[in-house]
Write an enzyme that holds these catalytic residues in place. Sequence first.
Site, PDB file in Angstrom:
ATOM      1  N   THR A  46     -33.152  44.515 -50.203  1.00 48.99           N
ATOM      2  CA  THR A  46     -33.229  43.059 -50.612  1.00 48.99           C
ATOM      3  C   THR A  46     -31.922  42.468 -51.075  1.00 48.99           C
ATOM      4  O   THR A  46     -31.458  41.384 -50.761  1.00 48.99           O
ATOM      5  CB  THR A  46     -34.405  42.720 -51.633  1.00 48.99           C
ATOM      6  OG1 THR A  46     -35.475  43.361 -51.354  1.00 48.99           O
ATOM      7  CG2 THR A  46     -34.297  41.061 -51.967  1.00 48.99           C
ATOM      8  N   THR A  47     -31.370  43.247 -51.879  1.00 49.14           N
ATOM      9  CA  THR A  47     -29.978  43.004 -52.514  1.00 49.14           C
ATOM     10  C   THR A  47     -28.917  42.605 -51.323  1.00 49.14           C
ATOM     11  O   THR A  47     -28.042  41.948 -51.393  1.00 49.14           O
ATOM     12  CB  THR A  47     -29.615  43.813 -53.433  1.00 49.14           C
ATOM     13  OG1 THR A  47     -30.665  44.329 -54.345  1.00 49.14           O
ATOM     14  CG2 THR A  47     -28.335  43.529 -54.111  1.00 49.14           C
ATOM     15  N   TYR A 109     -46.114  38.033 -47.878  1.00 47.28           N
ATOM     16  CA  TYR A 109     -46.674  36.876 -47.270  1.00 47.28           C
ATOM     17  C   TYR A 109     -48.135  37.049 -46.750  1.00 47.28           C
ATOM     18  O   TYR A 109     -49.113  36.325 -47.082  1.00 47.28           O
ATOM     19  CB  TYR A 109     -46.005  36.458 -46.159  1.00 47.28           C
ATOM     20  CG  TYR A 109     -46.117  35.136 -45.846  1.00 47.28           C
ATOM     21  CD1 TYR A 109     -45.861  34.199 -46.537  1.00 47.28           C
ATOM     22  CD2 TYR A 109     -46.778  34.785 -44.730  1.00 47.28           C
ATOM     23  CE1 TYR A 109     -46.151  32.518 -46.397  1.00 47.28           C
ATOM     24  CE2 TYR A 109     -47.230  33.539 -44.176  1.00 47.28           C
ATOM     25  CZ  TYR A 109     -46.771  32.325 -45.120  1.00 47.28           C
ATOM     26  OH  TYR A 109     -47.396  31.022 -44.850  1.00 47.28           O
ATOM     27  N   TYR A 135     -42.034  51.198 -50.927  1.00 50.43           N
ATOM     28  CA  TYR A 135     -41.243  50.151 -51.870  1.00 50.43           C
ATOM     29  C   TYR A 135     -42.230  48.830 -52.484  1.00 50.43           C
ATOM     30  O   TYR A 135     -42.861  48.382 -51.690  1.00 50.43           O
ATOM     31  CB  TYR A 135     -40.242  49.531 -51.273  1.00 50.43           C
ATOM     32  CG  TYR A 135     -39.291  48.632 -51.990  1.00 50.43           C
ATOM     33  CD1 TYR A 135     -39.437  48.512 -53.556  1.00 50.43           C
ATOM     34  CD2 TYR A 135     -38.543  47.678 -51.415  1.00 50.43           C
ATOM     35  CE1 TYR A 135     -39.030  47.409 -54.268  1.00 50.43           C
ATOM     36  CE2 TYR A 135     -37.606  46.876 -52.103  1.00 50.43           C
ATOM     37  CZ  TYR A 135     -37.594  46.616 -53.544  1.00 50.43           C
ATOM     38  OH  TYR A 135     -37.315  45.772 -54.218  1.00 50.43           O
ATOM     39  N   ARG A 140     -42.177  39.888 -55.415  1.00 52.32           N
ATOM     40  CA  ARG A 140     -41.521  39.367 -53.976  1.00 52.32           C
ATOM     41  C   ARG A 140     -42.681  39.355 -53.013  1.00 52.32           C
ATOM     42  O   ARG A 140     -42.498  38.553 -52.014  1.00 52.32           O
ATOM     43  CB  ARG A 140     -40.344  40.287 -53.513  1.00 52.32           C
ATOM     44  CG  ARG A 140     -38.927  39.966 -54.303  1.00 52.32           C
ATOM     45  CD  ARG A 140     -37.639  40.632 -53.623  1.00 52.32           C
ATOM     46  NE  ARG A 140     -36.497  40.289 -54.512  1.00 52.32           N
ATOM     47  CZ  ARG A 140     -36.115  39.470 -54.433  1.00 52.32           C
ATOM     48  NH1 ARG A 140     -35.850  38.604 -53.510  1.00 52.32           N
ATOM     49  NH2 ARG A 140     -34.794  39.361 -54.927  1.00 52.32           N
ATOM     50  N   LYS A 164     -40.116  53.447 -54.657  1.00 55.24           N
ATOM     51  CA  LYS A 164     -39.395  52.860 -55.368  1.00 55.24           C
ATOM     52  C   LYS A 164     -40.357  51.659 -56.163  1.00 55.24           C
ATOM     53  O   LYS A 164     -40.852  50.993 -55.266  1.00 55.24           O
ATOM     54  CB  LYS A 164     -38.311  51.887 -54.695  1.00 55.24           C
ATOM     55  CG  LYS A 164     -37.544  50.914 -55.414  1.00 55.24           C
ATOM     56  CD  LYS A 164     -36.618  50.151 -54.790  1.00 55.24           C
ATOM     57  CE  LYS A 164     -35.860  49.116 -55.458  1.00 55.24           C
ATOM     58  NZ  LYS A 164     -34.909  48.242 -54.664  1.00 55.24           N
ATOM     59  N   ILE A 206     -33.159  53.102 -58.130  1.00 56.34           N
ATOM     60  CA  ILE A 206     -32.293  52.457 -56.664  1.00 56.34           C
ATOM     61  C   ILE A 206     -31.913  51.177 -57.634  1.00 56.34           C
ATOM     62  O   ILE A 206     -32.850  50.235 -57.854  1.00 56.34           O
ATOM     63  CB  ILE A 206     -33.259  52.202 -55.690  1.00 56.34           C
ATOM     64  CG1 ILE A 206     -33.476  53.381 -54.988  1.00 56.34           C
ATOM     65  CG2 ILE A 206     -32.475  51.051 -54.769  1.00 56.34           C
ATOM     66  CD1 ILE A 206     -34.344  53.415 -53.754  1.00 56.34           C
TER      67      ILE A 206
END
Length: 291
Positions: A46-47, A109, A135, A140, A164, A206
């Site tokens: 994402t970063t 979503y 993850y 999010r 994660k 992470i």
Amino acid sequence: MQALIGTGVALVTPFKSDFSVDVETLKSIVHFSIENGIEYLVVMGTTAENATLSAEEKELVIATVVETNDGRLPLVLGVGGNNTMEVVAELQTRDLSAFDAILSVSPYYNKPTQEGIYQHFKVIAEASPIPVILYNVPGRTSSNMLPSTVLRLANDFTNIVGIKEAAGDLVQAMKIIQHKPKDFLVISGDDMIALPMVLAGGAGVISVIGQGFPKEFSEMIRLGLNKKVDAAFEIQYKIADSIDMIFEQGNPAGIKEVFKFLGIAENVVRLPLVSVDDSLSKRIYDFVKKF
């Protein structure tokens, strides 16, 4: 997967003022992380603002990191999404030979049930030629992958090697740690609680802030893994304010502002993200100056 114990960093994608990918600065960030003690690198998380990168830009970023790393550290590639078959297609067509594992986010979503999350990762595990790290980031995705689902996947698929865990819930992480298979890695996805999670039996982190202060943050995690609690928390409290600041107005705008004041990269993000405001910028500058 012992190579993925410790500190991994979720690499940013640096941009030039015209919003094109800044390849030379990306190389510098990779070198900076490697030379300051990071254990592994995560590409296309994402970063990295991967949601705003074109297919060609993603390939450029991946190739740049692989070439710059040159086999020095293990690499993890973000391969996830809310279209299960599209993720499978990428796993079947992409050359993953440079990577030690994929990091695959829980579907966003669509808001699947726990059974839907399980079936999504079942298909991915069966398709992936390399190990899979789950993850969980409900902030999010809008859905939380519960410990029962994580443990079911961990026990049913030997190539699902870790998670994660970024729910921001230490108790939830501890439930996974308590009941997980022996070699399953519980990796913090939250910088602020990474050390407590490690002390509870986690495998590391992470990190986002870890690429801004890689030497200090990776040492903190190593101290935690070795149960040197006082020394580890001394670093934690030294860094803590910066962790709050870099997420205050969104990721990666905060960490890119750190890079700006370290002289590593300009703070350029793509819409719909925007750079931090003047007030936060000053606070980050004051922190970096005194660190």
